[in-house]
Design a protein around this motif. Structure first.
Motif, PDB file in Angstrom:
ATOM      1  N   ALA A 152       0.877  -1.171   0.000  1.00 57.61           N
ATOM      2  CA  ALA A 152       0.000   0.000   0.000  1.00 57.61           C
ATOM      3  C   ALA A 152       0.916   1.224   0.000  1.00 57.61           C
ATOM      4  O   ALA A 152       1.721   1.408   0.912  1.00 57.61           O
ATOM      5  N   ALA A 153       0.798   2.038  -1.026  1.00 57.60           N
ATOM      6  CA  ALA A 153       1.718   3.151  -1.197  1.00 57.60           C
ATOM      7  C   ALA A 153       1.691   4.113  -0.018  1.00 57.60           C
ATOM      8  O   ALA A 153       2.710   4.674   0.369  1.00 57.60           O
ATOM      9  N   GLU A 154       0.505   4.303   0.598  1.00 65.34           N
ATOM     10  CA  GLU A 154       0.410   5.262   1.697  1.00 65.34           C
ATOM     11  C   GLU A 154       1.178   4.786   2.924  1.00 65.34           C
ATOM     12  O   GLU A 154       1.736   5.603   3.671  1.00 65.34           O
ATOM     13  N   THR A 195      -2.882  14.824  -1.284  1.00 64.66           N
ATOM     14  CA  THR A 195      -3.100  14.481  -2.699  1.00 64.66           C
ATOM     15  C   THR A 195      -2.659  13.048  -2.966  1.00 64.66           C
ATOM     16  O   THR A 195      -3.354  12.278  -3.644  1.00 64.66           O
ATOM     17  N   PHE A 196      -1.490  12.686  -2.429  1.00 60.26           N
ATOM     18  CA  PHE A 196      -0.974  11.336  -2.615  1.00 60.26           C
ATOM     19  C   PHE A 196      -1.960  10.302  -2.077  1.00 60.26           C
ATOM     20  O   PHE A 196      -2.255   9.302  -2.735  1.00 60.26           O
ATOM     21  N   LEU A 197      -2.476  10.559  -0.885  1.00 64.25           N
ATOM     22  CA  LEU A 197      -3.429   9.613  -0.276  1.00 64.25           C
ATOM     23  C   LEU A 197      -4.717   9.504  -1.102  1.00 64.25           C
ATOM     24  O   LEU A 197      -5.298   8.424  -1.216  1.00 64.25           O
ATOM     25  N   ARG A 198      -5.146  10.613  -1.674  1.00 68.20           N
ATOM     26  CA  ARG A 198      -6.372  10.563  -2.481  1.00 68.20           C
ATOM     27  C   ARG A 198      -6.174   9.745  -3.750  1.00 68.20           C
ATOM     28  O   ARG A 198      -7.104   9.163  -4.291  1.00 68.20           O
ATOM     29  N   GLU A 199      -4.909   9.698  -4.257  1.00 67.55           N
ATOM     30  CA  GLU A 199      -4.660   9.029  -5.539  1.00 67.55           C
ATOM     31  C   GLU A 199      -4.256   7.564  -5.408  1.00 67.55           C
ATOM     32  O   GLU A 199      -4.241   6.833  -6.393  1.00 67.55           O
ATOM     33  N   CYS A 200      -3.895   7.152  -4.191  1.00 67.82           N
ATOM     34  CA  CYS A 200      -3.441   5.762  -4.062  1.00 67.82           C
ATOM     35  C   CYS A 200      -4.639   4.803  -4.082  1.00 67.82           C
ATOM     36  O   CYS A 200      -5.788   5.219  -3.951  1.00 67.82           O
ATOM     37  N   ASP A 201      -4.352   3.529  -4.282  1.00 65.58           N
ATOM     38  CA  ASP A 201      -5.416   2.511  -4.424  1.00 65.58           C
ATOM     39  C   ASP A 201      -6.447   2.586  -3.314  1.00 65.58           C
ATOM     40  O   ASP A 201      -7.654   2.646  -3.556  1.00 65.58           O
ATOM     41  N   HIS A 202      -5.932   2.575  -2.080  1.00 62.59           N
ATOM     42  CA  HIS A 202      -6.845   2.500  -0.950  1.00 62.59           C
ATOM     43  C   HIS A 202      -7.614   3.813  -0.761  1.00 62.59           C
ATOM     44  O   HIS A 202      -8.784   3.812  -0.381  1.00 62.59           O
ATOM     45  N   GLY A 203      -6.972   4.932  -1.047  1.00 61.63           N
ATOM     46  CA  GLY A 203      -7.640   6.229  -0.953  1.00 61.63           C
ATOM     47  C   GLY A 203      -8.795   6.327  -1.932  1.00 61.63           C
ATOM     48  O   GLY A 203      -9.898   6.783  -1.595  1.00 61.63           O
TER      49      GLY A 203
ATOM     50  N   ALA B 174      -5.332   5.879 -13.404  1.00 63.53           N
ATOM     51  CA  ALA B 174      -5.900   4.635 -12.875  1.00 63.53           C
ATOM     52  C   ALA B 174      -4.816   3.613 -12.538  1.00 63.53           C
ATOM     53  O   ALA B 174      -5.130   2.509 -12.130  1.00 63.53           O
ATOM     54  N   LEU B 175      -3.553   3.971 -12.711  1.00 69.34           N
ATOM     55  CA  LEU B 175      -2.465   3.048 -12.353  1.00 69.34           C
ATOM     56  C   LEU B 175      -2.575   2.667 -10.885  1.00 69.34           C
ATOM     57  O   LEU B 175      -2.861   3.506 -10.037  1.00 69.34           O
ATOM     58  N   ASN B 176      -2.307   1.426 -10.581  1.00 67.41           N
ATOM     59  CA  ASN B 176      -2.349   1.036  -9.173  1.00 67.41           C
ATOM     60  C   ASN B 176      -1.045   1.427  -8.461  1.00 67.41           C
ATOM     61  O   ASN B 176      -0.102   1.945  -9.077  1.00 67.41           O
ATOM     62  N   ASP B 177      -1.022   1.204  -7.144  1.00 69.81           N
ATOM     63  CA  ASP B 177       0.124   1.642  -6.347  1.00 69.81           C
ATOM     64  C   ASP B 177       1.441   1.055  -6.863  1.00 69.81           C
ATOM     65  O   ASP B 177       2.448   1.764  -6.974  1.00 69.81           O
ATOM     66  N   ALA B 178       1.432  -0.239  -7.156  1.00 66.92           N
ATOM     67  CA  ALA B 178       2.666  -0.894  -7.608  1.00 66.92           C
ATOM     68  C   ALA B 178       3.159  -0.273  -8.914  1.00 66.92           C
ATOM     69  O   ALA B 178       4.358  -0.040  -9.097  1.00 66.92           O
ATOM     70  N   ALA B 179       2.242   0.016  -9.821  1.00 67.71           N
ATOM     71  CA  ALA B 179       2.623   0.615 -11.104  1.00 67.71           C
ATOM     72  C   ALA B 179       3.139   2.039 -10.906  1.00 67.71           C
ATOM     73  O   ALA B 179       4.112   2.460 -11.536  1.00 67.71           O
ATOM     74  N   ARG B 180       2.504   2.778 -10.005  1.00 63.35           N
ATOM     75  CA  ARG B 180       2.958   4.157  -9.768  1.00 63.35           C
ATOM     76  C   ARG B 180       4.334   4.183  -9.117  1.00 63.35           C
ATOM     77  O   ARG B 180       5.178   5.020  -9.440  1.00 63.35           O
ATOM     78  N   ILE B 181       4.570   3.256  -8.198  1.00 63.65           N
ATOM     79  CA  ILE B 181       5.888   3.155  -7.573  1.00 63.65           C
ATOM     80  C   ILE B 181       6.936   2.793  -8.637  1.00 63.65           C
ATOM     81  O   ILE B 181       8.033   3.354  -8.681  1.00 63.65           O
TER      82      ILE B 181
END
Lengths: 237, 237
Positions: A152-154, A195-203, B174-181
């Motif tokens: 999870a990126a966040e 902004t980052f949290l809004r764009e991540c998968d879970h956000g 729409a990229l997921n977290d893994a793709a954005r990382i």
């Protein structure tokens, strides 16, 4: 200082957790909710991995009533008093109370770290306070909870900020891949956390479930000085 | 184009792989070794998940001798003809030959994608060619192998470079977290790939096992035009 760093519960080496000071990070939302509940005066939070055990622990008719809280797939569990939104845990609802909390990832991580020397709960809201509190630890393990086995990126972002705030922890060249990725996320996105949290998968998932307001609450970096710690099965200030 | 992106085999959704064009990335070293073997004229490579099955498939006395190759924990398996170092797969050794290959992560990923519409093998060495070859796919799944359940930074870096080379694949938001990382790693470290590979977990482990020379070979971005693809259980040009 010996530093271990894990990008999900599944990736965590149980032996590295045993005997270490474990920093549990689940930004969206268990860590943030635990900090919010304690800020609102909750007496203690009992983290439970599964719904059935949580229900048994908080059955009605007890001498001391417990609040039953948590989520599965982001949504409150049927019949529970509260979900897992930090905004629900107001002083009116939780001051002086014991809360039984079960969430998909966060409480599972806390129970996975049962053999740790010390377990502390880290959100973005208290990341500075946690970094200060654990700075002297001999063996430190950062456990980013991730989401059901995926990164999870966040959580990585929060872990990266934590490492930055921790300061000197020995050989930075020895950081593992997950820690280095976290560090990179913190350098790149540390200035635009919400902004980052809004764009991540879970956000995005939370926003689509109607929990968009939670994100601002979870993104309020360094607004709490609390360091929630696990003692005898319960989390308190 | 529908794009799925996974940071480890364990995180891969088998349903998303079924019917998709799956790009399997194991930079250190299975993908790089497969590209090297085919560049050296190997006729086909049979990817096998476990050692015992690999041994049975390549037993002595067959009419057409097969080369038995692979590693566990980075080291060649006892009694095997070759390990998993791309530098071993010279034309003298492999031209015209069938290779049975079993590695800790890469071949496991290829077999996990058995129900895919198409499986292609992507290393840094052939990332441009793969991006060109799959550009028209309706459903694309990028499977970064990782390392025994953990993320591997070098696979994410390669995945990020692949996405960049792929160009327009629809909604980047729409990229997921893994793709954005992965994308972030590619922007930051795409210009210093060999240094990055030397510093990542798996690169350091390989160097300590004496495979430091493999890293330069695996870091040679875009030096091959081959797009290894799985057909009827074997990988060929």
């Amino acid at each position: 200082m010996k530093l271990s760093y894990f990008a999900s519960i599944e990736q965590a080496d149980r032996e590295a957790l045993a005997g270490a000071c474990v920093v549990v990070i689940d930004v969206l939302r268990a860590s943030s909710t635990i900090v919010a509940a304690l800020e609102s005066g909750a007496e203690r939070i009992i983290p439970i991995a599964d719904v059935a055990t949580a229900c048994r622990l908080a059955r009605p008719g007890e001498r001391v009533a417990k609040i039953l809280a948590g989520e599965r797939r982001g949504l409150p569990v049927e019949g529970f008093d509260l979900g897992n939104s930090p905004l629900e845990f107001t002083p009116e609802r939780v001051a002086g109370k014991t809360i039984v909390l079960t969430t998909t990832n966060g409480t599972r991580a806390i129970t996975a770290a049962a053999k740790a020397e010390r377990v502390v709960v880290c959100a973005l809201t208290n990341v500075d306070a946690v970094a200060e509190a654990v700075r002297g630890a001999e063996s430190l393990a950062v456990l980013c909870c991730g989401s059901e086995g995926s990164v999870a990126a966040e959580d990585l972002l929060c872990g990266g900020l934590f490492l930055d705030l921790l300061g000197d922890f020995g050989d930075r060249g020895a950081l593992n891949d997950a820690a280095r990725i976290s560090h990179l996320l913190a350098s790149r996105f540390g200035g635009e956390v919400e902004t980052f949290l809004r764009e991540c998968d879970h956000g995005r998932a939370l926003a689509s479930l109607g929990f968009g307001d939670d994100i601002a609450a979870c993104a309020a970096v360094g607004t709490s000085r609390l360091v929630p710690a696990l003692r005898e099965g319960a989390i308190a200030r």
